[in-house]
Scaffold this active site. Structure first.
Site, PDB file in Angstrom:
ATOM      1  N   ASP A  41       0.851  -1.184   0.000  1.00 43.70           N
ATOM      2  CA  ASP A  41       0.000   0.000   0.000  1.00 43.70           C
ATOM      3  C   ASP A  41       0.889   1.237   0.000  1.00 43.70           C
ATOM      4  O   ASP A  41       2.103   1.152   0.146  1.00 43.70           O
ATOM      5  CB  ASP A  41      -0.973  -0.022   1.184  1.00 43.70           C
ATOM      6  CG  ASP A  41      -0.266  -0.079   2.533  1.00 43.70           C
ATOM      7  OD1 ASP A  41       0.951   0.180   2.584  1.00 43.70           O
ATOM      8  OD2 ASP A  41      -0.928  -0.387   3.529  1.00 43.70           O
TER       9      ASP A  41
ATOM     10  N   CYS B 246      -7.306 -27.818   7.668  1.00 46.64           N
ATOM     11  CA  CYS B 246      -6.152 -27.095   8.214  1.00 46.64           C
ATOM     12  C   CYS B 246      -5.597 -27.843   9.430  1.00 46.64           C
ATOM     13  O   CYS B 246      -6.291 -28.667  10.025  1.00 46.64           O
ATOM     14  CB  CYS B 246      -6.546 -25.661   8.587  1.00 46.64           C
ATOM     15  SG  CYS B 246      -7.275 -25.514  10.239  1.00 46.64           S
TER      16      CYS B 246
END
Length: 375
Positions: A92, A306
């Site tokens: 960003d 997971c």
């Protein structure tokens, strides 16, 4: 050398699926980008982040320029080498953090002068300096420098900030220069006002970018207002370029954004929630610190593959969170990131097979069921 490109593979309504190609690898869209604020996704190893299905990470210009410093990272071989992540990275511009975190900031046409929240040191960030920092970091996707006003704000304030951001976008484009294989994204601003969003999009298209972001949302306006903007804003942007919604979000925010034509998103939510005992599952949120889990031998989510769900019980996850053990944040973060990537994969498949509406209905129905019955 591989150039930066975007290919649209399929659409279903306004939802899109495709592929961004960069020299460091492909990014399947819609894409969720885990946030690696300070050159790390907190509580995760880079190879673990990749194992969840992430194609790209986000790094924060503001945090990295303050610590350890962009020049130092460049000397050490760039951000990819520094953090041991060889796939694409988006950085960003620093604009949002300057507005939300920095102390004693002063905004002018030139840029922003502010004091670091880390040590109080004084810094000056301009479109040109933001481009320089992101070049030193070596990120694959660079964001134009903008001003993101916090909402609610007056129409005049939103318009002023948007027009300043458009002038900064032009300076960012000029300072970015010619960097084959790297991409610069412009950021649409304009609050929740259709006319300002359209004006911003036209200004950005006139400058020309490799991708376009929708900024200034998920800053307190609420989901209804955000979806209201997303009902029209993506349509103002070029169809043949990626569209990135910044800072979003919760699972239902992500699904609603993709439904409205967004290709990329990022949010700290999966990792931040993981460290505070919150798990996101297909049946909604689970607060692992609650006493109801203390004797529960079942996994968080029996359908999840997971490590947290295949190797550990709710009782164990409850225990390690209560005991303040590091593994708690590690396992819950892994689970959350895995689940978010599972949502993205589900949407990519559904869009390519023309069954997005059915997938979305099932997604909401499962969440409405709520967590499994307590034992």
């Amino acid at each position: 050398m591989t150039r930066f490109s975007f290919d649209l593979h399929a659409t279903d309504g306004t939802a899109r699926t495709g592929k961004i190609t960069t020299p460091r690898g492909e990014i399947r869209t819609p894409a969720f980008m885990p946030v690696g604020t300070a050159a790390t996704v907190k509580a995760m190893l880079p190879e673990s982040v990749r194992a969840t299905g992430a194609d790209i990470l986000l790094g924060n210009t503001y945090h990295l320029m303050l610590r350890p410093g962009a020049e130092r990272i460049a000397r050490l071989g760039g951000l990819h080498k520094f953090m041991n992540w060889e796939r694409p990275i988006l950085t960003d511009s620093g604009g949002f953090q300057v507005m939300s975190l920095a102390d004693l900031r002063k905004l002018t046409e030139e840029g922003v002068t502010f004091r670091s929240h880390v040590d109080g040191s004084k810094h000056h960030l301009t479109p040109e300096r933001s481009m320089e920092i992101q070049r030193l970091l070596g990120s694959d996707i660079v964001m134009a420098f903008d001003e993101c006003p916090a909402l609610p704000a007056t129409d005049d304030e939103v318009a002023r900030a948007m027009r300043l951001s458009m002038r900064w976008a032009e300076r960012s484009r000029e300072a970015f220069g010619d960097r084959p294989g790297h991409a610069l994204f412009g950021i649409m601003q304009g609050g929740v006002t259709r006319e300002l969003r359209k004006e911003s999009a036209e200004a950005l298209k006139a400058i020309g970018f490799e991708g376009y972001a929708i900024g200034g949302l998920a800053v307190g306006e609420g989901q209804e207002a955000m979806f209201g903007v997303l009902d029209y804003a993506p349509g103002f942007l070029p169809e043949d370029k990626p569209r990135y919604l910044m800072g979003v979000g919760k699972p239902d925010d992500i699904v609603g954004a993709v439904k409205r034509g967004v290709d990329m998103m990022d949010c700290v939510l999966p990792s931040r929630s993981g460290r505070t005992g919150q798990a996101w599952t297909r049946r909604g949120q689970v607060n692992i610190k609650n006493a109801r889990h203390a004797d529960d031998p079942r996994p968080l989510d029996e359908h999840c593959t997971c490590p947290a769900c295949t190797g550990y019980s709710r009782a164990y996850l409850h225990h390690v969170f209560r005991a303040g053990e590091m593994i708690s944040g590690m396992l819950l973060t892994w689970h959350n990131l895995h689940y978010f990537q599972e949502i993205m994969e589900g949407m990519r498949q559904a869009i390519s097979e023309g069954r997005f509406a059915a997938w979305e209905a099932e997604f909401h129905a499962q969440r409405a069921d709520g967590d499994i019955e307590r034992l």
